[in-house]
Design a protein around this motif. Structure first.
Motif, short mmCIF file in Angstrom:
data_model
loop_
_atom_site.label_atom_id
_atom_site.label_comp_id
_atom_site.label_asym_id
_atom_site.label_seq_id
_atom_site.Cartn_x
_atom_site.Cartn_y
_atom_site.Cartn_z
N ASP A 49 76.25 83.81 17.07
CA ASP A 49 75.51 84.41 18.17
C ASP A 49 75.12 85.85 17.86
O ASP A 49 73.98 86.27 18.10
N GLU B 299 71.17 87.06 17.05
CA GLU B 299 70.60 88.10 17.90
C GLU B 299 69.98 89.23 17.06
O GLU B 299 68.98 89.81 17.43
N GLU C 290 67.24 86.64 14.33
CA GLU C 290 66.38 85.61 14.93
C GLU C 290 66.37 84.29 14.16
O GLU C 290 66.28 83.24 14.76
N SER D 171 72.21 78.26 22.49
CA SER D 171 70.95 78.27 23.25
C SER D 171 69.81 78.63 22.30
O SER D 171 68.97 79.48 22.60
N ARG E 96 66.25 81.74 17.36
CA ARG E 96 66.28 82.17 18.76
C ARG E 96 65.68 83.56 18.82
O ARG E 96 66.07 84.45 18.07
N LYS E 97 64.72 83.74 19.69
CA LYS E 97 64.08 85.05 19.84
C LYS E 97 65.10 86.03 20.40
O LYS E 97 65.77 85.75 21.38
N SER E 98 65.19 87.18 19.77
CA SER E 98 66.16 88.20 20.17
C SER E 98 65.72 88.88 21.46
O SER E 98 64.53 89.12 21.68
N LYS E 99 66.70 89.20 22.28
CA LYS E 99 66.43 89.94 23.52
C LYS E 99 66.47 91.44 23.28
O LYS E 99 66.10 92.22 24.14
N ASN E 100 66.93 91.84 22.09
CA ASN E 100 67.05 93.25 21.74
C ASN E 100 65.67 93.80 21.35
O ASN E 100 65.06 93.32 20.40
N PRO E 101 65.17 94.81 22.06
CA PRO E 101 63.84 95.35 21.74
C PRO E 101 63.78 96.07 20.38
O PRO E 101 62.70 96.27 19.85
N HIS F 171 60.69 91.30 15.59
CA HIS F 171 60.54 89.89 15.90
C HIS F 171 59.74 89.17 14.80
O HIS F 171 58.81 89.75 14.22
#
Length: 97
Positions: free
Chosen positions: A37, A41, A44, A70, A85-90, A94
């Motif tokens: 995980d 993160e 990606e 997920s 998984r696309k990272s939520k961290n800006p 990406h």
């Protein structure tokens, strides 16, 4: 859900990366999921190896790991599994695919 074109592009990107960890005799456990995980993160796209001594079928392990992360199970090539998984961290760069 990834399209076949996106899946193909991710497979070509994954061909150039090294596996970050291995699934061994212990199978898919909580510590493995935690480390994956964190890695997914930051990156990606990750690649994992299922060792020969593991009793898991690689494709089945891929679906199980993807569900727990997920994430999208991109492919299983031999004993190598690829997840996205696309990272939520800006701050993370990406992937463009």
């Amino acid at each position: 859900m990834l399209t076949s074109k996106q899946r193909s592009n991710l497979r070509s990107i994954a061909a150039k990366i090294e596996p970050i960890t291995q699934v061994g005799k212990l199978g898919v456990n909580e510590s493995l999921i935690e480390s994956l995980d964190k890695a997914i993160e930051k990156r990606e796209l990750i690649k994992v190896t299922v060792l020969e001594n593991s009793e898991l079928v690689p494709k089945d392990a891929g679906f199980e790991i993807a569900e727990k992360l997920s994430a999208e199970f991109v492919c299983a090539t031999g004993r190598k599994l690829v997840f996205y998984r696309k990272s939520k961290n800006p701050k993370v760069e990406h992937l463009e695919f």
